[in-house]
Design a protein around this motif. Structure first.
Motif, PDB file in Angstrom:
ATOM      1  N   ALA A 380     -65.404 136.945  68.104  1.00  0.00           N
ATOM      2  CA  ALA A 380     -64.880 137.001  66.832  1.00  0.00           C
ATOM      3  C   ALA A 380     -65.107 135.612  66.040  1.00  0.00           C
ATOM      4  CB  ALA A 380     -63.393 137.426  66.859  1.00  0.00           C
ATOM      5  N   LEU A 381     -64.658 134.642  66.742  1.00  0.00           N
ATOM      6  CA  LEU A 381     -64.935 133.233  66.055  1.00  0.00           C
ATOM      7  C   LEU A 381     -66.376 132.977  65.808  1.00  0.00           C
ATOM      8  CD1 LEU A 381     -62.485 131.259  68.527  1.00  0.00           C
ATOM      9  CD2 LEU A 381     -62.052 131.626  65.985  1.00  0.00           C
ATOM     10  N   ILE A 382     -66.977 133.125  66.762  1.00  0.00           N
ATOM     11  CA  ILE A 382     -68.754 133.401  66.307  1.00  0.00           C
ATOM     12  C   ILE A 382     -69.144 133.863  64.966  1.00  0.00           C
ATOM     13  CG2 ILE A 382     -70.817 133.550  67.063  1.00  0.00           C
ATOM     14  CD1 ILE A 382     -69.883 133.218  70.043  1.00  0.00           C
ATOM     15  N   LEU A 383     -68.573 135.059  65.005  1.00  0.00           N
ATOM     16  CA  LEU A 383     -69.084 135.850  63.743  1.00  0.00           C
ATOM     17  C   LEU A 383     -68.317 135.266  62.586  1.00  0.00           C
ATOM     18  CD1 LEU A 383     -70.326 138.485  62.407  1.00  0.00           C
ATOM     19  CD2 LEU A 383     -68.367 139.598  63.340  1.00  0.00           C
ATOM     20  N   ASN A 384     -67.116 134.816  62.656  1.00  0.00           N
ATOM     21  CA  ASN A 384     -66.340 134.262  61.611  1.00  0.00           C
ATOM     22  C   ASN A 384     -66.997 133.022  61.229  1.00  0.00           C
ATOM     23  OD1 ASN A 384     -63.648 133.804  59.918  1.00  0.00           O
ATOM     24  ND2 ASN A 384     -64.250 131.927  60.874  1.00  0.00           N
ATOM     25  N   GLU A 385     -67.318 131.971  62.107  1.00  0.00           N
ATOM     26  CA  GLU A 385     -68.056 130.767  61.461  1.00  0.00           C
ATOM     27  C   GLU A 385     -69.585 130.993  60.822  1.00  0.00           C
ATOM     28  OE1 GLU A 385     -67.191 127.857  61.634  1.00  0.00           O
ATOM     29  OE2 GLU A 385     -65.072 128.662  62.471  1.00  0.00           O
ATOM     30  N   LEU A 386     -70.312 132.026  61.529  1.00  0.00           N
ATOM     31  CA  LEU A 386     -71.508 132.090  60.868  1.00  0.00           C
ATOM     32  C   LEU A 386     -71.487 133.030  59.395  1.00  0.00           C
ATOM     33  CD1 LEU A 386     -73.672 133.674  64.070  1.00  0.00           C
ATOM     34  CD2 LEU A 386     -73.641 131.453  63.048  1.00  0.00           C
ATOM     35  N   LEU A 387     -70.569 133.979  59.203  1.00  0.00           N
ATOM     36  CA  LEU A 387     -70.081 134.491  57.773  1.00  0.00           C
ATOM     37  C   LEU A 387     -69.771 133.509  56.992  1.00  0.00           C
ATOM     38  CD1 LEU A 387     -68.918 137.850  59.080  1.00  0.00           C
ATOM     39  CD2 LEU A 387     -71.302 137.696  57.893  1.00  0.00           C
ATOM     40  N   THR A 388     -68.829 132.759  57.351  1.00  0.00           N
ATOM     41  CA  THR A 388     -68.383 131.922  56.419  1.00  0.00           C
ATOM     42  C   THR A 388     -69.250 131.007  55.977  1.00  0.00           C
ATOM     43  OG1 THR A 388     -66.110 132.179  57.428  1.00  0.00           O
ATOM     44  CG2 THR A 388     -66.552 130.167  56.263  1.00  0.00           C
ATOM     45  N   ASN A 389     -69.966 130.264  56.898  1.00  0.00           N
ATOM     46  CA  ASN A 389     -71.077 129.435  56.517  1.00  0.00           C
ATOM     47  C   ASN A 389     -72.026 130.143  55.595  1.00  0.00           C
ATOM     48  OD1 ASN A 389     -72.852 127.052  57.168  1.00  0.00           O
ATOM     49  ND2 ASN A 389     -74.229 128.458  57.688  1.00  0.00           N
ATOM     50  N   ALA A 390     -72.387 131.385  55.891  1.00  0.00           N
ATOM     51  CA  ALA A 390     -73.454 131.949  54.878  1.00  0.00           C
ATOM     52  C   ALA A 390     -72.790 132.111  53.139  1.00  0.00           C
ATOM     53  CB  ALA A 390     -73.937 133.236  55.483  1.00  0.00           C
ATOM     54  N   PHE A 391     -71.694 132.615  53.418  1.00  0.00           N
ATOM     55  CA  PHE A 391     -70.976 133.081  52.245  1.00  0.00           C
ATOM     56  C   PHE A 391     -70.744 131.415  51.481  1.00  0.00           C
ATOM     57  CE2 PHE A 391     -68.561 136.844  54.030  1.00  0.00           C
ATOM     58  CZ  PHE A 391     -69.781 137.577  54.028  1.00  0.00           C
ATOM     59  N   ARG A 392     -70.460 130.430  52.103  1.00  0.00           N
ATOM     60  CA  ARG A 392     -70.014 129.157  51.294  1.00  0.00           C
ATOM     61  C   ARG A 392     -71.408 128.388  50.909  1.00  0.00           C
ATOM     62  NH1 ARG A 392     -64.807 127.510  54.858  1.00  0.00           N
ATOM     63  NH2 ARG A 392     -63.268 129.229  54.357  1.00  0.00           N
ATOM     64  N   HIS A 393     -72.515 128.507  51.965  1.00  0.00           N
ATOM     65  CA  HIS A 393     -73.396 127.557  51.530  1.00  0.00           C
ATOM     66  C   HIS A 393     -74.800 128.170  51.322  1.00  0.00           C
ATOM     67  CE1 HIS A 393     -70.741 124.411  52.965  1.00  0.00           C
ATOM     68  NE2 HIS A 393     -70.368 125.057  54.236  1.00  0.00           N
ATOM     69  N   ALA A 394     -75.106 129.365  51.568  1.00  0.00           N
ATOM     70  CA  ALA A 394     -76.343 129.989  51.358  1.00  0.00           C
ATOM     71  C   ALA A 394     -76.795 130.250  50.099  1.00  0.00           C
ATOM     72  CB  ALA A 394     -76.549 131.262  52.216  1.00  0.00           C
ATOM     73  N   PHE A 395     -75.679 130.434  48.978  1.00  0.00           N
ATOM     74  CA  PHE A 395     -75.991 130.634  47.663  1.00  0.00           C
ATOM     75  C   PHE A 395     -75.206 130.018  46.531  1.00  0.00           C
ATOM     76  CE2 PHE A 395     -76.343 134.540  50.512  1.00  0.00           C
ATOM     77  CZ  PHE A 395     -77.728 134.900  50.390  1.00  0.00           C
ATOM     78  N   PRO A 396     -75.670 128.813  46.510  1.00  0.00           N
ATOM     79  CA  PRO A 396     -75.251 127.848  45.406  1.00  0.00           C
ATOM     80  C   PRO A 396     -75.421 128.556  43.965  1.00  0.00           C
ATOM     81  CG  PRO A 396     -77.098 126.849  46.287  1.00  0.00           C
ATOM     82  CD  PRO A 396     -76.951 127.975  47.097  1.00  0.00           C
ATOM     83  N   GLU A 397     -74.541 128.194  43.028  1.00  0.00           N
ATOM     84  CA  GLU A 397     -74.873 128.907  41.731  1.00  0.00           C
ATOM     85  C   GLU A 397     -76.123 128.326  41.120  1.00  0.00           C
ATOM     86  OE1 GLU A 397     -71.751 129.600  38.869  1.00  0.00           O
ATOM     87  OE2 GLU A 397     -70.147 128.557  40.464  1.00  0.00           O
ATOM     88  N   PRO A 398     -76.881 129.228  40.666  1.00  0.00           N
ATOM     89  CA  PRO A 398     -76.441 130.829  40.201  1.00  0.00           C
ATOM     90  C   PRO A 398     -77.316 131.633  40.991  1.00  0.00           C
ATOM     91  CG  PRO A 398     -78.306 129.961  38.746  1.00  0.00           C
ATOM     92  CD  PRO A 398     -77.740 128.789  39.646  1.00  0.00           C
ATOM     93  N   ARG A 399     -77.657 131.199  42.333  1.00  0.00           N
ATOM     94  CA  ARG A 399     -78.622 132.061  43.258  1.00  0.00           C
ATOM     95  C   ARG A 399     -77.693 133.392  43.546  1.00  0.00           C
ATOM     96  NH1 ARG A 399     -82.947 129.926  46.585  1.00  0.00           N
ATOM     97  NH2 ARG A 399     -83.535 131.544  48.170  1.00  0.00           N
ATOM     98  N   THR A 400     -78.552 134.431  43.770  1.00  0.00           N
ATOM     99  CA  THR A 400     -78.215 135.598  44.378  1.00  0.00           C
ATOM    100  C   THR A 400     -78.841 135.944  45.252  1.00  0.00           C
ATOM    101  OG1 THR A 400     -79.546 136.787  43.245  1.00  0.00           O
ATOM    102  CG2 THR A 400     -77.542 136.375  42.099  1.00  0.00           C
ATOM    103  N   GLY A 401     -78.347 137.057  46.425  1.00  0.00           N
ATOM    104  CA  GLY A 401     -78.910 137.452  47.705  1.00  0.00           C
ATOM    105  C   GLY A 401     -78.128 138.213  48.377  1.00  0.00           C
ATOM    106  N   THR A 402     -78.488 138.384  49.546  1.00  0.00           N
ATOM    107  CA  THR A 402     -77.968 139.425  50.532  1.00  0.00           C
ATOM    108  C   THR A 402     -77.522 138.474  51.980  1.00  0.00           C
ATOM    109  OG1 THR A 402     -79.183 141.022  49.490  1.00  0.00           O
ATOM    110  CG2 THR A 402     -78.242 141.541  51.857  1.00  0.00           C
ATOM    111  N   VAL A 403     -76.515 138.760  52.465  1.00  0.00           N
ATOM    112  CA  VAL A 403     -75.955 138.551  53.844  1.00  0.00           C
ATOM    113  C   VAL A 403     -76.097 139.605  54.797  1.00  0.00           C
ATOM    114  CG1 VAL A 403     -74.521 137.502  55.476  1.00  0.00           C
ATOM    115  CG2 VAL A 403     -74.825 136.485  53.007  1.00  0.00           C
TER     116      VAL A 403
END
Length: 477
Positions: A380-403
């Motif tokens: 659960a902690l692993i999944l939380n870290e990986l998802l949170t990292n993707a949500f916060r850092h993978a798509f700086p504005e105005p970039r769009t995409g998919t996780v």
């Protein structure tokens, strides 16, 4: 006829090629046998007793002999021998006549592929019939011996007639109830059955009686000292020497002590589950209290760095709390369904105000996989870290995409988790193995030390993190 002996087939056929084709089909289906071929009455009468066939396969119509006559002769010499008509005629009336005369089956030569199935069915039926006759013979011989033995045993035994009325009770039954046989016979025995159990007991007997099948039922019967004892009753249909149904026979064992022990165990398990659920409930509440205290302290500190750290910590606590909630809702207090868990965790994370829902899509592909709580918590902690990292850092504005989140279990039992995005990826030259951020350190430690797995990352047109691990079934509580 000895069904257990080697398979011997007598072919009655005037066309040797047809007999050879039938033999070929049987051998191709895995049957091993000896065979003889005859095409006249004289040869049939001479070969049958000498060869001692297990099975006869006969053509229906031949120039000097016919299948119906061969069937009659075979029945006279061995009334139980399997007999299959193999013919080129597709006459339905002929088939019915053969079956009525006692043939085991009727196979068309143009459908020769069905012959092995017909042979096996005929042999199985003959074997069952032989075993039944042997059983009936043994029952006839041992009826008196059985009643003597029944009187000396511990089981409470009885017999009934075809009208569902009890006709005999053994000595242990009569000693148990303290009533004479005349009072128990017919329906008299029901007077001792506990009123709450009588309907269930009679319905079980009547249902089995109508179907001529075995049954088992538990009920309470009044002992001569006034105590109701729990009995386990097993009933079976009885047959006369000619195969006709003559009633039922039943045996009852006193299982009161076993039932008491089972009830004690059931209550203990219920209490244990109630305590565990209460523990999960209190743990979740404590986690929520901790999250509230941290949030309060962050508000008091009014420091962006502190607020961010508290927010990240709360997300981690929330992911663990969700595990406890799933266990609280589950029927199995040792395992958690990851498919439901991933769906719920993603739903909670995307509700965060910092999640750019209008720019980022989330795709979840999770197979039904369950793991022990010892694995679920670090995962659960692993999944939380990986998802949170993707949500916060993978798509700086105005970039769009998919996780995307994928989780499955391969045929070898290894569980595979992948969290991938098509965002900006890792900064050039950054090695995730030497990265000192808390998130990466936490994930590496959880993967390697908590679940004994491996982790790989690829940063090419985004970032894909893959975690793979085994979970031994032997660890299930």
């Amino acid at each position: 006829m000895n069904i257990q002996a080697g398979l011997r087939i007598l072919f009655v056929e005037d066309i040797p090629e047809d007999a050879e084709m039938a033999a070929y089909e049987l051998k191709r289906a895995g049957l091993r046998f000896e065979h003889r071929l005859v095409d006249t009455k004289e040869d049939f009468l001479a070969v049958f007793p000498a060869f001692g066939p297990t099975l006869v396969i006969s053509d229906y119509s031949m120039p000097r002999f016919d299948g119906m006559k061969a069937l009659q002769l075979a029945r006279e010499m061995d009334h139980n021998i399997p007999f299959i008509i193999l013919t080129g005629s597709k006459n339905e009336e002929t088939a019915v006549a053969c079956l009525k005369a006692g043939a085991s089956d009727y196979v068309i030569k143009s459908h020769m592929g069905r012959l092995p199935f017909a042979v096996r069915e005929a042999l199985d039926h003959a074997r069952a019939l032989a075993e039944r006759e042997a059983t009936l013979a043994a029952l006839r011989e041992s009826e008196e011996s059985y009643r003597t033995l029944a009187d000396s045993g511990q089981a409470l035994s009885w017999t009934s007639d075809t009208e569902r009325l009890r006709t005999w009770f053994n000595k242990p039954w009569l000693e148990f109830t303290g009533r004479g046989p005349e009072r128990e016979k017919g329906d008299g025995w029901t007077a001792g059955v506990h009123p709450e159990d009588l309907r269930t007991c009679l319905e079980a007997f009547d249902r089995a009686f109508g179907r001529r099948e075995r049954y088992s039922v538990e009920f309470r019967l009044l002992r001569r000292d006034g105590e109701y004892r729990r009995l386990q009753e097993l009933g079976s249909p009885r047959y006369a020497a000619n195969g006709s149904f003559i009633g039922y026979i039943g045996h009852c064992l006193d299982v009161t002590e076993r039932a008491v022990a089972e009830e004690r165990t059931r209550r203990a398990l219920e209490e244990k589950e109630a305590l565990l659920r209460e523990l999960f409930h209190r743990t979740r509440n404590n986690m929520q209290v901790i999250m509230a205290i941290l949030s309060f302290e962050a508000d008091v500190a009014r420091d962006d760095k502190v607020t961010r750290l508290v927010h990240e910590t709360n997300d981690r606590i929330m992911s663990m709390s969700l595990v406890h909630r799933k266990l609280y809702e589950s029927q199995d207090l040792s395992r958690i369904d990851l498919r439901e868990y991933v769906d719920d965790l993603v739903s909670l994370l995307v509700q965060d105000p910092s999640f750019a829902g209008e720019r980022v899509a989330v795709k979840v592909e999770v197979q039904p996989v369950s793991v022990l709580i010892d694995t679920a918590m670090p995962l659960a902690l692993i999944l939380n870290e990986l998802l949170t990292n993707a949500f916060r850092h993978a798509f700086p504005e105005p970039r769009t995409g998919t996780v995307s989140v994928r989780l499955d279990k391969d045929p070898g039992g290894r569980i595979n988790l992948e969290v991938a995005d098509d965002g900006v990826g890792l900064p050039p030259g950054l090695d995730h193995l030497s990265c000192g951020t808390l998130g990466f350190q936490l994930v590496r430690g959880l993967v390697q030390e908590q679940i004994g797995g491996t982790m790989t990352m690829e940063s090419d047109g985004g970032l894909a993190c893959r975690v793979s691990f085994d979970e031994p079934e032997a660890l299930k509580r």
